[in-house]
Design a protein around this motif. Sequence first.
Motif, PDB file in Angstrom:
ATOM      1  N   PRO A 132     -13.349  13.868 -19.039  1.00 15.61           N
ATOM      2  CA  PRO A 132     -13.448  12.557 -19.681  1.00 15.61           C
ATOM      3  C   PRO A 132     -14.564  11.681 -19.135  1.00 15.61           C
ATOM      4  N   ILE A 133     -15.603  12.261 -18.541  1.00 15.61           N
ATOM      5  CA  ILE A 133     -16.637  11.459 -17.883  1.00 15.61           C
ATOM      6  C   ILE A 133     -17.292  10.455 -18.824  1.00 15.61           C
ATOM      7  N   PRO A 134     -17.793  10.873 -20.011  1.00 14.40           N
ATOM      8  CA  PRO A 134     -18.388   9.858 -20.902  1.00 14.40           C
ATOM      9  C   PRO A 134     -17.394   8.780 -21.316  1.00 14.40           C
ATOM     10  N   ARG A 135     -16.119   9.140 -21.487  1.00 19.96           N
ATOM     11  CA  ARG A 135     -15.108   8.153 -21.882  1.00 19.96           C
ATOM     12  C   ARG A 135     -14.832   7.151 -20.767  1.00 19.96           C
ATOM     13  N   LEU A 136     -14.859   7.613 -19.531  1.00 18.97           N
ATOM     14  CA  LEU A 136     -14.639   6.714 -18.408  1.00 18.97           C
ATOM     15  C   LEU A 136     -15.742   5.655 -18.321  1.00 18.97           C
ATOM     16  N   ILE A 137     -16.979   6.095 -18.488  1.00 17.17           N
ATOM     17  CA  ILE A 137     -18.101   5.149 -18.428  1.00 17.17           C
ATOM     18  C   ILE A 137     -18.016   4.160 -19.590  1.00 17.17           C
ATOM     19  N   ALA A 138     -17.772   4.693 -20.802  1.00 17.80           N
ATOM     20  CA  ALA A 138     -17.703   3.827 -21.977  1.00 17.80           C
ATOM     21  C   ALA A 138     -16.516   2.873 -21.921  1.00 17.80           C
ATOM     22  N   VAL A 184       0.872  -1.176   0.000  1.00 17.70           N
ATOM     23  CA  VAL A 184       0.000   0.000   0.000  1.00 17.70           C
ATOM     24  C   VAL A 184       0.909   1.224   0.000  1.00 17.70           C
ATOM     25  N   GLU A 185       1.250   1.686  -1.195  1.00 14.86           N
ATOM     26  CA  GLU A 185       2.206   2.774  -1.323  1.00 14.86           C
ATOM     27  C   GLU A 185       1.577   4.108  -0.961  1.00 14.86           C
ATOM     28  N   LYS A 186       2.410   5.020  -0.560  1.00 12.16           N
ATOM     29  CA  LYS A 186       1.966   6.387  -0.255  1.00 12.16           C
ATOM     30  C   LYS A 186       1.718   7.136  -1.550  1.00 12.16           C
ATOM     31  N   SER A 187       0.555   7.760  -1.655  1.00 11.79           N
ATOM     32  CA  SER A 187       0.264   8.553  -2.843  1.00 11.79           C
ATOM     33  C   SER A 187       0.733   9.985  -2.631  1.00 11.79           C
ATOM     34  N   SER A 188       0.664  10.781  -3.679  1.00 10.74           N
ATOM     35  CA  SER A 188       1.109  12.169  -3.588  1.00 10.74           C
ATOM     36  C   SER A 188       0.122  13.067  -4.309  1.00 10.74           C
ATOM     37  N   GLN A 189       0.361  14.335  -4.242  1.00 14.38           N
ATOM     38  CA  GLN A 189      -0.490  15.283  -4.952  1.00 14.38           C
ATOM     39  C   GLN A 189      -0.440  15.007  -6.451  1.00 14.38           C
ATOM     40  N   PRO A 190      -1.574  15.041  -7.158  1.00  9.30           N
ATOM     41  CA  PRO A 190      -1.552  14.791  -8.594  1.00  9.30           C
ATOM     42  C   PRO A 190      -0.814  15.895  -9.340  1.00  9.30           C
ATOM     43  N   SER A 191      -0.073  15.504 -10.365  1.00 10.05           N
ATOM     44  CA  SER A 191       0.625  16.486 -11.181  1.00 10.05           C
ATOM     45  C   SER A 191      -0.293  17.043 -12.269  1.00 10.05           C
ATOM     46  N   LYS A 192      -1.439  16.385 -12.458  1.00 10.62           N
ATOM     47  CA  LYS A 192      -2.404  16.840 -13.458  1.00 10.62           C
ATOM     48  C   LYS A 192      -3.529  17.600 -12.756  1.00 10.62           C
ATOM     49  N   GLN A 240     -26.951  14.964  -8.727  1.00 14.22           N
ATOM     50  CA  GLN A 240     -26.051  13.997  -9.364  1.00 14.22           C
ATOM     51  C   GLN A 240     -24.605  14.376  -9.058  1.00 14.22           C
ATOM     52  N   LEU A 241     -23.770  13.378  -8.959  1.00 16.16           N
ATOM     53  CA  LEU A 241     -22.353  13.594  -8.677  1.00 16.16           C
ATOM     54  C   LEU A 241     -21.541  12.571  -9.442  1.00 16.16           C
ATOM     55  N   PHE A 242     -20.379  12.996  -9.943  1.00 16.04           N
ATOM     56  CA  PHE A 242     -19.463  12.071 -10.609  1.00 16.04           C
ATOM     57  C   PHE A 242     -18.050  12.352 -10.116  1.00 16.04           C
ATOM     58  N   GLY A 243     -17.338  11.309  -9.736  1.00 20.12           N
ATOM     59  CA  GLY A 243     -15.965  11.458  -9.284  1.00 20.12           C
ATOM     60  C   GLY A 243     -15.068  10.406  -9.912  1.00 20.12           C
ATOM     61  N   PHE A 244     -13.797  10.736 -10.070  1.00 21.69           N
ATOM     62  CA  PHE A 244     -12.847   9.742 -10.579  1.00 21.69           C
ATOM     63  C   PHE A 244     -11.451  10.060 -10.075  1.00 21.69           C
ATOM     64  N   VAL A 245     -10.635   9.015  -9.969  1.00 21.87           N
ATOM     65  CA  VAL A 245      -9.282   9.150  -9.445  1.00 21.87           C
ATOM     66  C   VAL A 245      -8.452   7.981  -9.954  1.00 21.87           C
ATOM     67  N   GLN A 246      -7.169   8.192 -10.075  1.00 22.82           N
ATOM     68  CA  GLN A 246      -6.292   7.137 -10.567  1.00 22.82           C
ATOM     69  C   GLN A 246      -5.866   6.223  -9.425  1.00 22.82           C
ATOM     70  N   LEU A 247      -5.960   4.914  -9.665  1.00 20.32           N
ATOM     71  CA  LEU A 247      -5.512   3.923  -8.695  1.00 20.32           C
ATOM     72  C   LEU A 247      -3.997   3.783  -8.763  1.00 20.32           C
ATOM     73  N   ILE A 248      -3.405   3.121  -7.747  1.00 22.94           N
ATOM     74  CA  ILE A 248      -1.951   2.967  -7.743  1.00 22.94           C
ATOM     75  C   ILE A 248      -1.477   2.024  -8.840  1.00 22.94           C
ATOM     76  N   ASP A 249      -2.408   1.267  -9.470  1.00 21.56           N
ATOM     77  CA  ASP A 249      -2.006   0.403 -10.581  1.00 21.56           C
ATOM     78  C   ASP A 249      -2.127   1.096 -11.937  1.00 21.56           C
ATOM     79  N   ASP A 252      -5.151  12.937 -19.375  1.00 26.63           N
ATOM     80  CA  ASP A 252      -4.389  14.096 -18.915  1.00 26.63           C
ATOM     81  C   ASP A 252      -5.250  14.864 -17.921  1.00 26.63           C
ATOM     82  N   ASP A 253      -5.660  14.155 -16.866  1.00 28.50           N
ATOM     83  CA  ASP A 253      -6.600  14.712 -15.912  1.00 28.50           C
ATOM     84  C   ASP A 253      -6.352  14.050 -14.563  1.00 28.50           C
TER      85      ASP A 253
END
Length: 368
Positions: free
Chosen positions: A227-233, A61-69, A190-199, A179-180
């Motif tokens: 990129p919300i529609p792209r994430l769902i698709a 379980v690695e330590k994450s950091s502030q996103p650069s994007k 309604q709410l939509f959220g997304f984040v990059q996993l450590i993988d 690039d987000d």
Amino acid sequence: MGTAIVVGAGIGGVTAAVALQRCGWRVTVLERAPELGEVGAGISLWPSAVAVLAELGVQGVEKSSQPSKPAGMRRPDGRWVVAAAELGLELPVMIHRARLHELIRSEFGPAIAVRTGYEVTKLAQDPDGVTVNDDLRADLLVAADGIRSVVRGTLYPQYQGPRYSGFSAYRGIADLELDDGGGETWGRGQLFGFVQLIDGRYYWYATVNRPPGQRSEPTEFATWHDPIPRLIAGSDSVLQNDIYDLTLPLVPFAQGRIALLGDAAYAMTPNLGRGACSAIEDAGALARHLTATSDLTQALTAYDAERRPITTKLVRRSRTLGRLAQTESPVLRAVRDGAFGLGGKLVALRGRKGQVEQSRRDHTPAGP
């Protein structure tokens, strides 16, 4: 130390088993499903939970950091309400639930026995121990069997239990190059959220106000910003779950030789991203109190006294934030977005002021 039965082998249950094992208990884990594992998507691990896992020897379980994007809070058309960089918040580690479950289970040793396909239908306790289904007995039982806990229902049959939040949630995993940096977009109910996993993949989640039991695809977000529609698709599968939390006030987390843990004790809405973290923290606290004294009643009383006030506040705060995020009132939405935007500017201004003052101190000559 003694013997323990853990009912439920989700994140909280397997963490409790490892924690009890490390302080000398022999543990039997009971799981209703035919095999161990976790379903779902991403999960956020805040520093307090990461620290407990580290103490238990869980690796990976690695330590994450502030996103650069770019990341933060947006409106459905993509306009920024507040950027994450302005807030300067410490971010959680983001990991897939199944991967976290696997990492914790890798710490199972010979002191932990697992029985799958086992359903608890009968429970009794006396001054000397706890009996499950007339065929298992232990000194201690830890109930980690979820929001519709059979154990909690047996101990507190008059408790109202789960309460529908008013919204349903979608979740998915998309393997995309973006690039987000992610964040959340709040609309009208309604709410939509997304984040990059450590993988490297992206975990996304969405909530929509609706009555419980309605199944559908998340078509409400088809016109929201990229990129919300792209994430769902780009997701192989989309999970949908109606969101419930537990009625307040919460019941005591300990009764006799039985302790409640995780969702069995205080299931909350996902708005704070603290549900699984709190279950991990429960496991660490329970083991700590059991190690501190040989008096089981004293240990469980101390566990309840520590964890119930903390998690009661989290249930309440998460519920409040959920109502704020899901509001359909145009006036409240405008006030909400304005407050978040102003708050971000004030935090950023305070941070810049602190940097200037620190720079002045760094460049002030030392006195004679």
